[in-house]
Design an enzyme around this catalytic site. Sequence first.
Site, PDB file in Angstrom:
ATOM      1  N   ASP A 218      39.240  22.440  32.184  1.00  0.00           N
ATOM      2  CA  ASP A 218      39.331  23.806  32.705  1.00  0.00           C
ATOM      3  C   ASP A 218      38.589  24.753  31.785  1.00  0.00           C
ATOM      4  O   ASP A 218      38.964  24.927  30.624  1.00  0.00           O
ATOM      5  CB  ASP A 218      40.805  24.229  32.839  1.00  0.00           C
ATOM      6  CG  ASP A 218      40.919  25.680  33.253  1.00  0.00           C
ATOM      7  OD1 ASP A 218      40.073  26.159  34.039  1.00  0.00           O
ATOM      8  OD2 ASP A 218      41.875  26.355  32.789  1.00  0.00           O
TER       9      ASP A 218
ATOM     10  N   GLY B 259      38.235  32.040  31.024  1.00  0.00           N
ATOM     11  CA  GLY B 259      37.746  33.183  30.263  1.00  0.00           C
ATOM     12  C   GLY B 259      38.188  33.141  28.812  1.00  0.00           C
ATOM     13  O   GLY B 259      37.492  33.632  27.923  1.00  0.00           O
TER      14      GLY B 259
ATOM     15  N   ASN C 242      40.228  30.097  27.258  1.00  0.00           N
ATOM     16  CA  ASN C 242      40.298  28.774  26.660  1.00  0.00           C
ATOM     17  C   ASN C 242      39.462  27.720  27.373  1.00  0.00           C
ATOM     18  O   ASN C 242      39.154  27.848  28.561  1.00  0.00           O
ATOM     19  CB  ASN C 242      41.756  28.282  26.640  1.00  0.00           C
ATOM     20  CG  ASN C 242      42.593  29.059  25.625  1.00  0.00           C
ATOM     21  OD1 ASN C 242      42.100  29.413  24.555  1.00  0.00           O
ATOM     22  ND2 ASN C 242      43.837  29.342  25.975  1.00  0.00           N
TER      23      ASN C 242
ATOM     24  N   ASN D 272      35.060  25.611  41.411  1.00  0.00           N
ATOM     25  CA  ASN D 272      35.547  26.772  40.665  1.00  0.00           C
ATOM     26  C   ASN D 272      37.071  26.803  40.611  1.00  0.00           C
ATOM     27  O   ASN D 272      37.766  26.065  41.333  1.00  0.00           O
ATOM     28  CB  ASN D 272      34.935  28.076  41.178  1.00  0.00           C
ATOM     29  CG  ASN D 272      35.483  28.516  42.502  1.00  0.00           C
ATOM     30  OD1 ASN D 272      36.685  28.457  42.744  1.00  0.00           O
ATOM     31  ND2 ASN D 272      34.613  28.981  43.369  1.00  0.00           N
ATOM     32  N   ASP D 273      37.595  27.658  39.742  1.00  0.00           N
ATOM     33  CA  ASP D 273      39.032  27.650  39.460  1.00  0.00           C
ATOM     34  C   ASP D 273      39.890  27.981  40.672  1.00  0.00           C
ATOM     35  O   ASP D 273      40.959  27.413  40.865  1.00  0.00           O
ATOM     36  CB  ASP D 273      39.350  28.567  38.271  1.00  0.00           C
ATOM     37  CG  ASP D 273      38.600  29.889  38.326  1.00  0.00           C
ATOM     38  OD1 ASP D 273      38.003  30.208  39.386  1.00  0.00           O
ATOM     39  OD2 ASP D 273      38.594  30.610  37.309  1.00  0.00           O
TER      40      ASP D 273
ATOM     41  N   GLY E  14      42.144  38.569  36.698  1.00  0.00           N
ATOM     42  CA  GLY E  14      41.428  38.944  37.918  1.00  0.00           C
ATOM     43  C   GLY E  14      42.194  38.418  39.110  1.00  0.00           C
ATOM     44  O   GLY E  14      43.347  37.996  38.981  1.00  0.00           O
TER      45      GLY E  14
ATOM     46  N   GLU F 108      36.111  34.460  48.023  1.00  0.00           N
ATOM     47  CA  GLU F 108      36.060  35.455  46.942  1.00  0.00           C
ATOM     48  C   GLU F 108      37.140  36.494  47.237  1.00  0.00           C
ATOM     49  O   GLU F 108      36.864  37.658  47.539  1.00  0.00           O
ATOM     50  CB  GLU F 108      34.676  36.105  46.889  1.00  0.00           C
ATOM     51  CG  GLU F 108      33.647  35.256  46.196  1.00  0.00           C
ATOM     52  CD  GLU F 108      33.887  35.177  44.689  1.00  0.00           C
ATOM     53  OE1 GLU F 108      34.721  35.933  44.150  1.00  0.00           O
ATOM     54  OE2 GLU F 108      33.229  34.335  44.050  1.00  0.00           O
TER      55      GLU F 108
ATOM     56  N   CYS G  19      32.878  43.994  40.173  1.00  0.00           N
ATOM     57  CA  CYS G  19      31.744  43.449  40.933  1.00  0.00           C
ATOM     58  C   CYS G  19      30.708  44.515  41.270  1.00  0.00           C
ATOM     59  O   CYS G  19      29.654  44.199  41.825  1.00  0.00           O
ATOM     60  CB  CYS G  19      32.232  42.798  42.222  1.00  0.00           C
ATOM     61  SG  CYS G  19      32.777  43.963  43.488  1.00  0.00           S
TER      62      CYS G  19
ATOM     63  N   CYS H  66      38.044  47.032  46.036  1.00  0.00           N
ATOM     64  CA  CYS H  66      38.392  45.615  46.163  1.00  0.00           C
ATOM     65  C   CYS H  66      39.860  45.421  45.773  1.00  0.00           C
ATOM     66  O   CYS H  66      40.403  46.175  44.958  1.00  0.00           O
ATOM     67  CB  CYS H  66      37.544  44.751  45.232  1.00  0.00           C
ATOM     68  SG  CYS H  66      35.786  44.790  45.566  1.00  0.00           S
TER      69      CYS H  66
END
Lengths: 328, 328
Positions: A19, A22, A24, A122-123, A151, A172, A187, A192
């Site tokens: 993993d 941002g 770790n 992606n996560d 986020g 997204e 963004c 948003c």
Amino acid sequence: SISQDIDHILETQTALAVDLGGTNLRVAIVCQRGRILKKYVQPNPKTFQARMKLLLKLCADATRDAVGLNCRLLGVGVSTGGRVNPQEGVVLHSTKLIQEWSSVDLRTPISDALHLPVWVDNDGNCAALAEKKFGQGKGVENFVTVITGTGIGGGIIHQNELVHGSTFCAAELGHIVVSLDGPECSCGSRGCVEAFASGMALQREAKRLHDEEQLKVEGMDMKLAEPITAAHLISAAKLGNSRAEAVLNKASTALGMGIVNILHMMNPSMVILSGILASYYQAPVQNIILEKALVSAQNIKVVESHLEEPALLGAASMVLDYATRRIY
Amino acid sequence: SISQDIDHILETQTALAVDLGGTNLRVAIVCQRGRILKKYVQPNPKTFQARMKLLLKLCADATRDAVGLNCRLLGVGVSTGGRVNPQEGVVLHSTKLIQEWSSVDLRTPISDALHLPVWVDNDGNCAALAEKKFGQGKGVENFVTVITGTGIGGGIIHQNELVHGSTFCAAELGHIVVSLDGPECSCGSRGCVEAFASGMALQREAKRLHDEEQLKVEGMDMKLAEPITAAHLISAAKLGNSRAEAVLNKASTALGMGIVNILHMMNPSMVILSGILASYYQAPVQNIILEKALVSAQNIKVVESHLEEPALLGAASMVLDYATRRIY
Ligand SMILES: [Ca+2]
Ligand SMILES: [Ca+2]
Ligand SMILES: [Zn+2]
Ligand SMILES: [Zn+2]
């Protein structure tokens, strides 16, 4: 017992999960049932070179340790922030949280170093895969996972498969717009869901109230040098701070309407909330759906994830599912 | 020529298409290439009984006429307003525009009367199917159709198939919310795309300006007794009426942001606009995507439909595609 003896003789089929977040860089050995047998955690380096070096080192360590644990590694699954082409195993575009992380082929170097097949996504998508295999999404054909952390991200499962989209930027979910003139978002757009309801957004509002000396209320435990976070806002609201409450209501409404938008587009049968703010948002989001969604979309469950490590488990599930498909 | 002689001898394989709209009930005989060979149009009756009676009568008329046209009808495709369970051929829930139209089994009576297989879906989904088979969506794996007419609807094609959702209310694209405190919508919520950008919404704003004597500008052709419509607003803006222009800019922004939300959720490779307002909205929507969408979602074509009868053609395509699948 005999079964324990057999466990000792037989190797356990496991996945190596990575993993890249941002904060770790984590690596884990994960078994078929979703149990993490061993985990390695380091701060995620800020440069591409240092990051790749650490990633390969932790994977090599884990590969060695796997032998001692009697684990047979079937492959490597990688979850990363940013947008990913999972067919190629390439990170297309990084978020600001992970620097020097665009157009990065992860499959080739990892596969070359470990001689194992490599999957990358992606996560948010990994979190959805984790729910599908190990969590609330087991047996659910259509569901959406919304991660409310620093986020806001997520993943969409449609007919038992992830929705990746034509350029791999489906789901997204943080950048669903619910207000034409809402707060600025990371963004570059405005209004948003992430700009209203993420941990970052709540921290921004908490700091604003703190600067105006409107945050702290009687009974609130808050040290002088403590950094102000979303948690302070939530505890202030609970203790009767009406301005903190108003901020949180707005955040809940924005998140709820963003999820209503998901319902009106994809009409899933379940929404799974994960991330640090999930327990806070579950009830208000369910209420906003009852209030605002079309009648035929209201009958939907909003549930909290009970997975501790959605990104790692989702990364592992790519490996474990593929191995299963090859065996059966 | 010889081929014309053969055309005379061989029957043409055709579909019977039905469109149940807010204004009219239409039936058509449609050939494999999407040409309408014959069409029947009547006002859509206000009651369930009168509507079913007229529907079956027009279908019987068409079946008779098909013999004279040397057409072999393969089945009946029905497009209707409201939400539909296409597996059962049942209208689940009507919109206000079609009354007495909830929990209506369309398949059984039509199939009993005509002895033909029957397919049913809603008008937005049929419009998407029409684009897929005959229009801009030919060969496009992932696209979205947005119909900007009196209301706003649409359909989503994902991996060459319609997205119906878990309770058949996916692709309710008119009720994507882009403003937490926008104008009231017919659905009971606020700030939906439909409440900003539909023909109804523009007519509402045109009337408001007219009542304030702010609509008519020099050079504008407008008779005293003429009903005020969206077209007046558009022509006033073109002639320099800045208030009309502001209303239309807001509508375009709302529609554009709604479509940005679609891009951030499904990431299609094309958006097809149809309906009376499509030509007006195409350019501003494309601009708003360039301005507001995530970089990886910006590279998308917004195109105008060139189909004259999307609902009828989509209804026909359900029949024609199924027949093709059986043959090959
Ligand atoms: Ca995502
Ligand atoms: Ca629709
Ligand atoms: Zn954003
Ligand atoms: Zn609405």
